[in-house]
Design a protein around this motif. Structure first.
Motif, short mmCIF file in Angstrom:
data_model
loop_
_atom_site.label_atom_id
_atom_site.label_comp_id
_atom_site.label_asym_id
_atom_site.label_seq_id
_atom_site.Cartn_x
_atom_site.Cartn_y
_atom_site.Cartn_z
N GLY A 178 0.79 -1.23 0.00
CA GLY A 178 0.00 0.00 0.00
C GLY A 178 0.82 1.28 0.00
O GLY A 178 0.26 2.37 0.08
N ILE A 179 2.16 1.18 -0.12
CA ILE A 179 3.04 2.34 -0.09
C ILE A 179 3.65 2.54 -1.47
O ILE A 179 4.34 1.65 -1.99
CB ILE A 179 4.17 2.16 0.94
CG1 ILE A 179 3.61 1.96 2.34
CG2 ILE A 179 5.14 3.33 0.90
CD1 ILE A 179 2.95 3.17 2.94
N PRO A 180 3.42 3.70 -2.11
CA PRO A 180 4.11 3.97 -3.38
C PRO A 180 5.59 4.24 -3.11
O PRO A 180 5.95 4.92 -2.15
CB PRO A 180 3.40 5.23 -3.91
CG PRO A 180 2.80 5.87 -2.70
CD PRO A 180 2.50 4.78 -1.72
N LEU A 181 6.47 3.71 -3.98
CA LEU A 181 7.90 3.84 -3.75
C LEU A 181 8.67 3.62 -5.05
O LEU A 181 8.11 3.21 -6.07
CB LEU A 181 8.36 2.84 -2.68
CG LEU A 181 7.95 1.37 -2.84
CD1 LEU A 181 8.82 0.62 -3.84
CD2 LEU A 181 7.97 0.65 -1.50
N THR A 182 9.97 3.88 -4.96
CA THR A 182 10.88 3.64 -6.08
C THR A 182 12.00 2.72 -5.61
O THR A 182 12.60 2.95 -4.56
CB THR A 182 11.48 4.97 -6.60
OG1 THR A 182 10.45 5.73 -7.24
CG2 THR A 182 12.60 4.71 -7.59
N CYS A 183 12.26 1.68 -6.38
CA CYS A 183 13.42 0.81 -6.16
C CYS A 183 14.49 1.24 -7.17
O CYS A 183 14.26 1.17 -8.38
CB CYS A 183 13.05 -0.65 -6.40
SG CYS A 183 11.79 -1.30 -5.28
N ILE A 184 15.64 1.69 -6.68
CA ILE A 184 16.66 2.27 -7.53
C ILE A 184 18.03 1.78 -7.09
O ILE A 184 18.28 1.58 -5.89
CB ILE A 184 16.56 3.81 -7.52
CG1 ILE A 184 17.59 4.45 -8.45
CG2 ILE A 184 16.65 4.38 -6.10
CD1 ILE A 184 17.35 5.94 -8.70
N ASP A 185 18.93 1.59 -8.05
CA ASP A 185 20.25 1.04 -7.77
C ASP A 185 21.32 1.91 -8.45
O ASP A 185 21.64 1.70 -9.62
CB ASP A 185 20.33 -0.41 -8.26
CG ASP A 185 21.68 -1.05 -7.99
OD1 ASP A 185 22.51 -0.42 -7.32
OD2 ASP A 185 21.90 -2.19 -8.46
N VAL A 186 21.83 2.88 -7.72
CA VAL A 186 22.93 3.73 -8.19
C VAL A 186 23.89 3.91 -7.02
O VAL A 186 23.54 4.58 -6.04
CB VAL A 186 22.43 5.09 -8.71
CG1 VAL A 186 23.61 5.95 -9.17
CG2 VAL A 186 21.43 4.91 -9.84
N ALA A 187 25.05 3.29 -7.08
CA ALA A 187 26.05 3.28 -6.01
C ALA A 187 25.62 2.43 -4.83
O ALA A 187 26.45 1.79 -4.19
CB ALA A 187 26.42 4.69 -5.55
N MET A 188 24.33 2.43 -4.52
CA MET A 188 23.76 1.62 -3.44
C MET A 188 22.31 1.32 -3.78
O MET A 188 21.54 2.24 -4.05
CB MET A 188 23.83 2.38 -2.11
CG MET A 188 23.09 1.71 -0.96
SD MET A 188 23.85 0.18 -0.44
CE MET A 188 25.33 0.81 0.35
N PRO A 189 21.89 0.04 -3.79
CA PRO A 189 20.47 -0.24 -4.00
C PRO A 189 19.64 0.34 -2.86
O PRO A 189 19.96 0.15 -1.68
CB PRO A 189 20.42 -1.78 -4.00
CG PRO A 189 21.82 -2.22 -4.30
CD PRO A 189 22.70 -1.18 -3.67
N MET A 190 18.56 1.03 -3.23
CA MET A 190 17.73 1.68 -2.23
C MET A 190 16.26 1.54 -2.56
O MET A 190 15.88 1.39 -3.72
CB MET A 190 18.08 3.17 -2.11
CG MET A 190 19.38 3.46 -1.40
SD MET A 190 19.78 5.23 -1.37
CE MET A 190 18.41 5.90 -0.42
N VAL A 191 15.47 1.62 -1.51
CA VAL A 191 14.02 1.72 -1.61
C VAL A 191 13.65 3.09 -1.06
O VAL A 191 13.99 3.41 0.08
CB VAL A 191 13.32 0.61 -0.81
CG1 VAL A 191 11.82 0.67 -1.03
CG2 VAL A 191 13.88 -0.76 -1.16
N VAL A 192 13.00 3.91 -1.88
CA VAL A 192 12.72 5.30 -1.51
C VAL A 192 11.21 5.51 -1.46
O VAL A 192 10.50 5.18 -2.41
CB VAL A 192 13.36 6.27 -2.53
CG1 VAL A 192 13.15 7.71 -2.09
CG2 VAL A 192 14.85 5.97 -2.69
#
Length: 352
Positions: A178-192
């Motif tokens: 139920g939470i909108p987010l971005t999964c991104i991997d630049v220098a460190m994989p992150m969930v934002v």
């Protein structure tokens, strides 16, 4: 050494066991992991003071030094070799010169570093008047008292550090739990994600957030599912991917953020995390676009992240082709300080 807003021992890789399991046992003993105070080792009882750098001459023609990083989990007796650390990286150039791995120049020395954990290439500009590392200076970084000599870090080849793709799931934005987010991997994989979607302002102190166990109970399953979608398998025992919350800025920055390591809140901000978050801000269609409406067209931009200890500026060299972001180089300014040199003792029962 203190590197940026982190601290830990810097070793020659050749002085440590080659076997990864034995190496982990040695590092657990060095740090004193398994006790919240790390009373039987050199750790400081927090994630930012339980980090280890291992250096060697590089066989990569584009690098002088290989930097292998380990995150020791303070109270859990765990070692994670999957991430890198940009703050500890700040001390790699000075340490490489001190260890004799790099010959210093007179005035300034550029040390080319390969981050073994992620494959990233970094240039570190070290102040070296008279051929010696200069630690004293006038540069201030938030999260560290006093001033020190400036170290400029410039990263390249950071996109897809673990997954090979900027957006490992194939989506710039998606929803988990139920939470909108971005999964991104630049220098460190992150969930934002947005702080507001967790009932937070995003301006809470680390102590306030860490006292809110309901937040972590909601966040961790989302992070674990995101890790699975990003192709990392079961990440319940791994510090990757990291998690970050976004909020509108209050002190003149581009965005406010809280960064998680991932089971507690960072007192300032990780360099690799800052690079990843800045890229999330620059890229179109991400969760950051709903918090930072300003668009950046290139070829350069400054992203200022407001964090619990102040600000961090990330400077990017990039281009935009339609909706596609092309990241050439990205970096920041840090400082470091040599704290001690000598021998650290490991029980013979662990490694004789």
């Amino acid at each position: 050494m203190r590197g940026g807003t982190s601290r830990g021992p810097y070793f020659l890789r050749s002085d440590l066991p080659e076997d990864r399991e034995k190496l982990a046992e040695v590092l657990l003993a060095v740090i004193g992991a398994g006790h919240p105070w790390n009373i039987d080792g050199l750790g400081g009882g927090t994630a930012v003071t339980c980090k280890v750098a291992m250096l060697s001459r590089s066989d990569d023609p584009s690098a002088d030094v290989d930097y292998f990083f380990a995150q020791v989990v303070s109270a859990k007796r765990e070692v994670d070799f999957s991430p890198s650390c940009g703050n500890i990286l700040s001390g790699v150039g000075p340490a490489a010169i001190e260890m004799g791995l790099v010959e210093p120049g007179d005035g300034q020395t550029t040390v080319r570093i390969r981050a073994v954990n992620t494959g990233s290439l970094i240039e570190a500009e070290i102040q070296s008047p008279g051929g010696e590392v200069e630690y004293e200076g006038t540069t201030v970084i938030d999260g560290v008292p006093g001033t020190a000599a400036k170290i400029r870090l410039t990263f390249s080849e950071v996109v897809g550090s673990k997954s090979g793709r900027m957006f490992p799931t194939g989506a710039c934005m998606e929803e988990i739990g139920g939470i909108p987010l971005t999964c991104i991997d630049v220098a460190m994989p992150m969930v934002v994600a947005r702080a507001s979607d967790f009932g937070l302002t995003g301006h809470e102190t680390p102590a306030e957030i860490d006292g809110n166990r309901a937040f972590y109970e909601r966040m961790e399953p989302i992070r674990v599912e995101a890790g699975r979608r990003m192709g990392f398998g079961d990440v319940s025992e791994s510090v990757v991917p990291k998690f970050a919350l976004l909020a509108p800025p209050r002190a003149g920055g581009t965005v406010t953020s809280r960064y998680f390591m991932p089971w507690d809140c960072h007192p300032s901000y990780a360099i690799t995390g800052g690079i990843c978050l800045a890229t999330c801000v620059l890229a179109a269609g991400t969760i950051a676009e709903t918090v930072v409406p300003q668009r950046f067209d290139g070829p350069a931009a400054s992203i200022v992240i407001e964090h619990p200890s102040g600000h961090m500026e990330i400077v990017a060299d990039f281009d935009v082709d339609g909706e596609q972001l092309g990241l050439r180089k990205i970096g920041t300014i840090r400082t470091a300080r040599k704290l001690a040199s000598g021998q650290v003792f490991v029980p013979a029962g662990i490694w004789n």
